[in-house]
Design a protein around this motif. Structure first.
Motif, mmCIF file in Angstrom:
data_model
loop_
_atom_site.group_PDB
_atom_site.id
_atom_site.type_symbol
_atom_site.label_atom_id
_atom_site.label_comp_id
_atom_site.label_asym_id
_atom_site.label_seq_id
_atom_site.Cartn_x
_atom_site.Cartn_y
_atom_site.Cartn_z
ATOM 1 N N SER A 182 0.834 -1.206 0.000
ATOM 2 C CA SER A 182 0.000 0.000 0.000
ATOM 3 C C SER A 182 0.866 1.253 0.000
ATOM 4 C CB SER A 182 -0.930 0.005 1.225
ATOM 5 O OG SER A 182 -1.857 -1.057 1.171
ATOM 6 N N ALA A 183 1.946 1.216 0.777
ATOM 7 C CA ALA A 183 2.832 2.376 0.853
ATOM 8 C C ALA A 183 3.525 2.624 -0.479
ATOM 9 C CB ALA A 183 3.868 2.162 1.962
ATOM 10 N N PHE A 184 4.048 1.573 -1.105
ATOM 11 C CA PHE A 184 4.759 1.735 -2.380
ATOM 12 C C PHE A 184 3.810 2.136 -3.509
ATOM 13 C CE2 PHE A 184 8.366 -0.547 -0.512
ATOM 14 C CZ PHE A 184 9.424 0.172 -1.065
ATOM 15 N N ALA A 185 2.564 1.696 -3.430
ATOM 16 C CA ALA A 185 1.596 2.036 -4.464
ATOM 17 C C ALA A 185 1.031 3.443 -4.270
ATOM 18 C CB ALA A 185 0.462 1.018 -4.481
ATOM 19 N N GLY A 186 1.370 4.062 -3.140
ATOM 20 C CA GLY A 186 0.853 5.394 -2.864
ATOM 21 C C GLY A 186 -0.566 5.375 -2.342
ATOM 22 N N TRP A 187 -1.011 4.209 -1.866
ATOM 23 C CA TRP A 187 -2.351 4.089 -1.319
ATOM 24 C C TRP A 187 -2.327 4.405 0.169
ATOM 25 C CZ3 TRP A 187 -2.888 -1.502 -3.603
ATOM 26 C CH2 TRP A 187 -2.989 -1.421 -5.002
ATOM 27 N N GLN A 188 -3.430 4.838 0.663
ATOM 28 C CA GLN A 188 -3.559 5.084 2.093
ATOM 29 C C GLN A 188 -3.480 3.758 2.832
ATOM 30 O OE1 GLN A 188 -7.157 7.097 3.118
ATOM 31 N NE2 GLN A 188 -6.762 7.096 5.317
ATOM 32 N N ASP A 189 -2.871 3.763 4.007
ATOM 33 C CA ASP A 189 -2.817 2.549 4.825
ATOM 34 C C ASP A 189 -4.240 2.036 5.022
ATOM 35 O OD1 ASP A 189 -2.481 0.566 6.693
ATOM 36 O OD2 ASP A 189 -1.591 1.847 8.236
ATOM 37 N N PRO A 190 -4.554 0.801 4.584
ATOM 38 C CA PRO A 190 -5.924 0.298 4.721
ATOM 39 C C PRO A 190 -6.378 0.156 6.158
ATOM 40 C CG PRO A 190 -4.435 -1.447 4.043
ATOM 41 C CD PRO A 190 -3.664 -0.159 3.924
ATOM 42 N N GLY A 191 -5.438 0.110 7.084
ATOM 43 C CA GLY A 191 -5.784 0.089 8.496
ATOM 44 C C GLY A 191 -5.989 -1.305 9.061
ATOM 45 N N ALA A 192 -6.008 -1.368 10.391
ATOM 46 C CA ALA A 192 -6.132 -2.649 11.078
ATOM 47 C C ALA A 192 -7.502 -3.275 10.877
ATOM 48 C CB ALA A 192 -5.856 -2.456 12.571
ATOM 49 N N ALA A 193 -8.548 -2.436 10.766
ATOM 50 C CA ALA A 193 -9.905 -2.970 10.613
ATOM 51 C C ALA A 193 -10.058 -3.722 9.295
ATOM 52 C CB ALA A 193 -10.930 -1.837 10.699
ATOM 53 N N PHE A 194 -9.613 -3.124 8.205
ATOM 54 C CA PHE A 194 -9.703 -3.765 6.896
ATOM 55 C C PHE A 194 -8.890 -5.056 6.882
ATOM 56 C CE2 PHE A 194 -7.857 -4.489 2.673
ATOM 57 C CZ PHE A 194 -8.996 -4.544 1.880
ATOM 58 N N THR A 195 -7.679 -5.009 7.431
ATOM 59 C CA THR A 195 -6.819 -6.186 7.469
ATOM 60 C C THR A 195 -7.467 -7.312 8.254
ATOM 61 O OG1 THR A 195 -4.852 -4.766 7.362
ATOM 62 C CG2 THR A 195 -4.533 -7.031 8.098
ATOM 63 N N ALA A 196 -8.067 -6.976 9.396
ATOM 64 C CA ALA A 196 -8.706 -7.992 10.232
ATOM 65 C C ALA A 196 -9.910 -8.614 9.526
ATOM 66 C CB ALA A 196 -9.135 -7.382 11.559
ATOM 67 N N VAL A 197 -10.689 -7.806 8.829
ATOM 68 C CA VAL A 197 -11.906 -8.304 8.183
ATOM 69 C C VAL A 197 -11.582 -9.216 7.007
ATOM 70 C CG1 VAL A 197 -13.964 -7.654 6.873
ATOM 71 C CG2 VAL A 197 -13.368 -6.412 8.956
ATOM 72 N N ILE A 198 -10.617 -8.847 6.161
ATOM 73 C CA ILE A 198 -10.331 -9.703 5.010
ATOM 74 C C ILE A 198 -9.648 -11.004 5.432
ATOM 75 C CG2 ILE A 198 -10.204 -7.717 3.471
ATOM 76 C CD1 ILE A 198 -7.191 -8.123 3.293
ATOM 77 N N GLN A 199 -9.134 -11.043 6.662
ATOM 78 C CA GLN A 199 -8.594 -12.297 7.182
ATOM 79 C C GLN A 199 -9.697 -13.322 7.412
ATOM 80 O OE1 GLN A 199 -6.359 -11.119 10.651
ATOM 81 N NE2 GLN A 199 -4.460 -10.898 9.509
ATOM 82 N N LEU A 200 -10.931 -12.860 7.465
ATOM 83 C CA LEU A 200 -12.055 -13.797 7.569
ATOM 84 C C LEU A 200 -12.111 -14.695 6.337
ATOM 85 C CD1 LEU A 200 -14.881 -11.471 8.989
ATOM 86 C CD2 LEU A 200 -13.587 -13.227 10.228
ATOM 87 N N GLY A 201 -11.652 -14.172 5.201
ATOM 88 C CA GLY A 201 -11.624 -14.972 3.980
ATOM 89 C C GLY A 201 -10.637 -16.112 4.078
ATOM 90 N N THR A 202 -9.397 -15.794 4.501
ATOM 91 C CA THR A 202 -8.391 -16.846 4.619
ATOM 92 C C THR A 202 -8.741 -17.817 5.746
ATOM 93 O OG1 THR A 202 -7.086 -15.183 5.810
ATOM 94 C CG2 THR A 202 -6.427 -15.700 3.566
ATOM 95 N N GLU A 203 -9.387 -17.306 6.775
ATOM 96 C CA GLU A 203 -9.754 -18.211 7.882
ATOM 97 C C GLU A 203 -10.874 -19.152 7.470
ATOM 98 O OE1 GLU A 203 -8.109 -19.607 10.973
ATOM 99 O OE2 GLU A 203 -7.476 -17.700 10.078
#
Length: 276
Positions: A32-53
């Motif tokens: 995200s940093a290298f692409a110039g995107w805003q940090d997606p944040g801990a909430a987004f990261t935690a939620v998409i982990q529901l997919g892998t789980e």
């Protein structure tokens, strides 16, 4: 705000890296940093982990059902309490306590200080070295069914809690702990995946309330990233378990060290900001 392209990329990253000892949260943060995107944040990261789980739930569905059903029945049937599945249920509960407590206590730091890329790069390198040491000193002889105990479960649990810092890696931390305890690579990885289920589900479901609110990502991209992470994650967990049955973790160690130094260099040269 996260767009559809970012959702696709971050979903792929999550699926590819969640089960490998290279830290999915670090990759999401760094890319995200290298692409110039805003940090997606801990909430987004935690939620998409529901997919892998969800991928883990399906891949280990037989073992998970046996653990849940036997553990539940053992509450009323004393004869089942010595069964490995009933004991595994208690070990997963015990191993989940450290990350549950520390996750609540350190919530503010998880969303701010811990996402500093200088810290991320450092943890990538440091825990790569620890993983290499564990992999080359482990005797790879203990199994979950015969040797897992409450003290071992707590050691695994504290190792998992280190993954609150991006760069450590949930699977990397717990697998390293397992190797240091002399568990077989496959058994250490399997318990790592099973142990992650309560923590990841609880964290993801808790953070759902923040999706679509304020600066948090919208529902559409979040759902897309979660679905992609599930599909890719299922293939990744299958490959990883087969790979480590015949290979050491050297490839992942080298990759972590290279990535860690590159992240630190990039921040030092102001190519990317340390904070998102």
């Amino acid at each position: 705000m996260i767009g559809w392209l970012e959702a696709v990329v971050l979903g792929l990253l999550q699926g590819l890296t969640e089960f490998l000892p290279i830290s999915s949260s670090a990759h999401i943060r760094v890319v995200s940093a290298f692409a110039g995107w805003q940090d997606p944040g801990a909430a987004f990261t935690a939620v998409i982990q529901l997919g892998t789980e969800t991928a883990v739930l399906i891949y280990f569905r037989k073992e998970i059902w046996e653990i849940i059903s036997t553990w539940t029945r053992s509450l009323f049937n004393k004869e089942l309490r010595g069964n490995w599945a009933a004991r595994m249920g208690w070990y997963i509960i015990a191993g989940t306590l450290p990350i549950g407590v520390l996750g609540l206590v350190l919530k503010d730091q998880i969303e701010t200080v811990f996402r500093d890329l200088r810290l991320v790069g450092t943890t990538l390198i440091v825990f790569a070295i620890i993983l290499w040491f564990a992999d080359h000193t482990a005797r790879n002889k203990l199994t979950l069914e015969k040797h897992l105990s409450f003290p071992h479960a707590l050691v695994y649990g504290f190792a998992q809690s280190l993954a609150l810092i991006p760069g450590v890696s949930r699977s990397g931390g717990t697998v390293t702990a397992g190797l240091l305890l002399d568990y077989r690579r496959e058994d250490a990885a399997k318990y790592s995946f099973l142990l992650a289920i309560p923590a990841v589900l609880a964290s993801g479901l808790y953070e759902l309330k923040d999706i679509g609110e304020g600066a948090a990502p919208a529902w559409g991209p979040t759902i897309l990233a979660t679905v992609i992470s599930f599909i890719v994650g299922y293939a990744a967990v299958s490959w990883f378990l087969k790979y480590i049955s015949t290979h050491r973790f050297t490839l992942f160690v080298i990759y972590r060290i290279i990535l860690g130094f590159f992240v630190i260099l990039a921040v030092s040269l102001d190519w990317i900001p340390a904070q998102g």
